[in-house]
Design an enzyme around this catalytic site. Structure first.
Site, PDB file in Angstrom:
ATOM      1  N   ASP A 126     -22.849 -16.352  29.957  1.00  0.00           N
ATOM      2  CA  ASP A 126     -23.095 -17.792  30.087  1.00  0.00           C
ATOM      3  C   ASP A 126     -21.770 -18.497  30.390  1.00  0.00           C
ATOM      4  OD1 ASP A 126     -24.616 -20.116  29.958  1.00  0.00           O
ATOM      5  OD2 ASP A 126     -24.331 -20.347  27.786  1.00  0.00           O
ATOM      6  N   HIS A 127     -21.736 -19.331  31.420  1.00  0.00           N
ATOM      7  CA  HIS A 127     -20.530 -20.095  31.795  1.00  0.00           C
ATOM      8  C   HIS A 127     -19.278 -19.215  31.889  1.00  0.00           C
ATOM      9  CE1 HIS A 127     -22.438 -23.977  31.757  1.00  0.00           C
ATOM     10  NE2 HIS A 127     -23.060 -23.616  30.654  1.00  0.00           N
ATOM     11  N   GLU A 141     -22.876 -22.515  39.472  1.00  0.00           N
ATOM     12  CA  GLU A 141     -23.124 -23.903  39.050  1.00  0.00           C
ATOM     13  C   GLU A 141     -22.534 -24.913  40.038  1.00  0.00           C
ATOM     14  OE1 GLU A 141     -22.739 -24.918  34.885  1.00  0.00           O
ATOM     15  OE2 GLU A 141     -21.917 -26.886  35.378  1.00  0.00           O
ATOM     16  N   HIS A 185     -25.289 -30.287  27.258  1.00  0.00           N
ATOM     17  CA  HIS A 185     -25.231 -29.281  26.190  1.00  0.00           C
ATOM     18  C   HIS A 185     -25.162 -29.992  24.837  1.00  0.00           C
ATOM     19  CE1 HIS A 185     -23.317 -26.393  29.271  1.00  0.00           C
ATOM     20  NE2 HIS A 185     -24.478 -25.880  28.934  1.00  0.00           N
ATOM     21  N   HIS A 187     -29.783 -26.024  32.062  1.00  0.00           N
ATOM     22  CA  HIS A 187     -28.935 -25.852  30.871  1.00  0.00           C
ATOM     23  C   HIS A 187     -29.265 -26.976  29.887  1.00  0.00           C
ATOM     24  CE1 HIS A 187     -25.832 -22.768  32.014  1.00  0.00           C
ATOM     25  NE2 HIS A 187     -26.550 -22.879  33.118  1.00  0.00           N
ATOM     26  N   GLY A 215     -31.129 -26.900  27.174  1.00  0.00           N
ATOM     27  CA  GLY A 215     -32.586 -26.900  26.950  1.00  0.00           C
ATOM     28  C   GLY A 215     -33.008 -27.320  25.553  1.00  0.00           C
ATOM     29  N   SER A 216     -32.056 -27.630  24.672  1.00  0.00           N
ATOM     30  CA  SER A 216     -32.410 -28.048  23.304  1.00  0.00           C
ATOM     31  C   SER A 216     -32.728 -29.530  23.271  1.00  0.00           C
ATOM     32  CB  SER A 216     -31.221 -27.809  22.364  1.00  0.00           C
ATOM     33  OG  SER A 216     -30.891 -26.453  22.323  1.00  0.00           O
ATOM     34  N   ASN A 224     -29.450 -23.035  23.081  1.00  0.00           N
ATOM     35  CA  ASN A 224     -28.501 -22.548  22.088  1.00  0.00           C
ATOM     36  C   ASN A 224     -28.550 -23.440  20.842  1.00  0.00           C
ATOM     37  OD1 ASN A 224     -26.442 -21.269  20.763  1.00  0.00           O
ATOM     38  ND2 ASN A 224     -24.826 -21.786  22.203  1.00  0.00           N
TER      39      ASN A 224
HETATM   40  P1  13P Z   1     -27.925 -26.229  24.351  1.00  0.00           P
HETATM   41  O1  13P Z   1     -26.926 -25.744  23.368  1.00  0.00           O
HETATM   42  O2  13P Z   1     -27.877 -27.701  24.518  1.00  0.00           O
HETATM   43  O3  13P Z   1     -29.288 -25.721  24.056  1.00  0.00           O
HETATM   44  O4  13P Z   1     -27.504 -25.634  25.769  1.00  0.00           O
HETATM   45  C1  13P Z   1     -27.461 -24.239  25.949  1.00  0.00           C
HETATM   46  C2  13P Z   1     -26.974 -23.894  27.295  1.00  0.00           C
HETATM   47  O5  13P Z   1     -27.165 -24.600  28.255  1.00  0.00           O
HETATM   48  C3  13P Z   1     -26.238 -22.636  27.450  1.00  0.00           C
HETATM   49  O6  13P Z   1     -25.607 -22.549  28.674  1.00  0.00           O
END
Ligand code: 13P
Length: 288
Positions: A85-86, A136, A178, A208, A210-211, A232
């Site tokens: 990730d990233h 990205e 995020h 990204h 998604g929370s 996350n």
């Molecule tokens: P969140 O922590 O906001 O769910 O984002 C997770 C994410 O985009 C990981 O790259």
């Protein structure tokens, strides 16, 4: 069983108009919970690993080893990808060398020409080895494990240029953030999402942050080409709340309640339930 690249599962999801969850892992408990939940829901799943989480778990090789061993130990049969990730340029190469089956190269903080040059090199390196790649354009606001951005919205033309390099799926800033969304958040920019999907000719898109996105916005994003949703923070909040309750209820002081396997169990169970809930929301249940 081998882990798989994320390419095929995301192409299927794009065609079937649902999204596959990328759930970021932080430790062994996270890996067990997410794999168990995906198996229960019969869903393909992507385990996300930030460079920071990789360091915390004693390096990419150890992460790959843990995922493979837990996967086999739990008899997981659904498709599982392990995805950086990233990633930085060097981080993406190191993750591939360590056995990751998918990587994100995040060159969004470089000027665009540099992003294109580096993205192209990673795509070539990864594809020679059967590894899928996410790049990205624009920025995802907020902070993810030390990677920060003001959240610049993506340009559809730039998305088209990256798509033409042969990237497998693309993260584009469309107002997503995020971490926790602020109360005054303006929501996702669906007009821009639509333009990006058109400019990239139906490339699977990644959401990204998604929370905490309202369900109706998640559903609309999926209908406009979002095929992978990264989560996350939401699992971290669930885990922390469940463990806090255990301690506040004094359970750690009863009998051998201080045993870490007991202390962390409520958090682990809470994550498992949350992942099943999110898989259902994303429409990927029974798509394995
Ligand atoms: P969140 O922590 O906001 O769910 O984002 C997770 C994410 O985009 C990981 O790259």
């Amino acid at each position: 069983m081998v882990l798989v690249s994320a390419k095929e599962m995301l192409e299927k999801a794009h065609a079937g108009q649902y999204a596959v969850g990328q759930f970021n892992i932080n430790n062994m408990e996270w890996i067990k919970s997410i794999l168990t939940a995906a198996e229960e829901a019969k869903a393909p799943v992507i385990l996300g690993v930030s460079e920071g989480a990789g360091k915390y778990m004693a390096g990419f090789k150890n992460v790959v080893g843990m995922v493979k061993e837990i996967h086999d130990y739990l008899n997981i049969t659904v498709p599982v990808a392990i995805h950086l990730d990233h990633g930085s340029y060097d981080g993406a190469i190191a993750a591939i060398e360590a056995g990751f089956t998918s990587v994100m190269f995040d060159g969004s903080h470089f000027d665009f020409d540099e992003n294109v040059k580096k993205s192209k090199a990673i795509i070539e390196y990864a594809h020679e080895r059967g590894i899928s790649v996410e790049c990205e354009v624009g920025g995802i606001g907020g902070e993810e494990d030390g990677v920060t951005s003001a959240g610049e919205q993506a340009s559809p033309q730039e998305c088209a240029t990256i798509a033409e390099l042969g990237v497998d799926f693309l993260a584009a800033g469309i107002g997503n953030i995020h971490g926790k969304y602020p109360a005054n958040w303006g929501g996702l920019n669906f007009d821009l999402l639509e333009e990006i999907q058109e400019a990239t000719k139906g490339l699977p898109l990644v959401l990204h942050g998604g929370s905490g996105i309202p369900d109706d916005q998640v559903a609309k994003a999926i209908s406009l080409g979002v095929t992978k949703i990264n989560v996350n923070t939401e699992l971290q909040l669930e885990f922390a709340a469940a463990v806090r309750k255990y301690v506040e209820d004094g359970k750690d002081l009863e009998g051998k309640g201080y045993d870490p396997r007991k202390l962390l169990a409520p958090g682990t169970k809470a994550i498992e339930a949350k992942v099943v809930e999110m898989i259902n929301k994303f429409g990927s249940a029974n798509k394995a």
